[in-house]
Scaffold this active site. Sequence first.
Site, PDB file in Angstrom:
ATOM      1  N   VAL A   1       0.839  -1.200   0.000  1.00  0.00           N
ATOM      2  CA  VAL A   1       0.000   0.000   0.000  1.00  0.00           C
ATOM      3  C   VAL A   1       0.878   1.256   0.000  1.00  0.00           C
ATOM      4  CG1 VAL A   1      -1.765   1.299   1.262  1.00  0.00           C
ATOM      5  CG2 VAL A   1      -1.942  -1.185   1.090  1.00  0.00           C
ATOM      6  N   CYS A   2       1.934   1.248   0.799  1.00  0.00           N
ATOM      7  CA  CYS A   2       2.834   2.417   0.870  1.00  0.00           C
ATOM      8  C   CYS A   2       3.569   2.629  -0.450  1.00  0.00           C
ATOM      9  CB  CYS A   2       3.821   2.254   2.018  1.00  0.00           C
ATOM     10  SG  CYS A   2       3.040   2.192   3.641  1.00  0.00           S
ATOM     11  N   ASP A   3       4.006   1.541  -1.065  1.00  0.00           N
ATOM     12  CA  ASP A   3       4.660   1.599  -2.368  1.00  0.00           C
ATOM     13  C   ASP A   3       3.707   2.221  -3.388  1.00  0.00           C
ATOM     14  OD1 ASP A   3       6.926   0.065  -4.269  1.00  0.00           O
ATOM     15  OD2 ASP A   3       4.916   0.114  -5.154  1.00  0.00           O
TER      16      ASP A   3
END
EC number: 1.11.1.24
Length: 164
Positions: free
Chosen positions: A59-61
């Site tokens: 999700v952060c990527d």
Amino acid sequence: MTQITFKNNPIKLSGSEVNEGDIAPNFTVLDNSLNQITLDDYKNKKKLISVIPSIDTGVCDSQTRKFNEEASAEDGVVLTISVDLPFAQKRWCASSGLDNVITLSDHKDLSFGRNYGLVMDELRLLARSVFVLNENNKVVYKEIVSEGTNYPDFEAALKAYRNI
């Protein structure tokens, strides 16, 4: 004190809350070369600050890629802040295939997280959030994602950024 969930577990955020209309507080973070960076380094530029728990999660990527692909052509700067070590952020940047990615580490003393009310003390991570600041550092958009593993509202944040 704001409360969110992270993997469906309740988490209280610590630090000073920042709201729309406020002048964003300064902070000190590290860039990928271990240089100290402050909000003042981006004076007179509009800013989209994308805050993530860790660059090494899917999700952060995706959040980092989306904001950089969509907003980097705008006249301003996109900053991604996490508590990852600068070395991990540098590795991610090298492998991302993206140009002009600015990742900043709040690992050293949580200056950004504490000044913006985003520290998940139990995990020593920052809450997923987005802040849009105008050229004078006035907060024109803020979102703290209520479930830390979900995506922010990309369209609302990008609209606020483009409309400055």
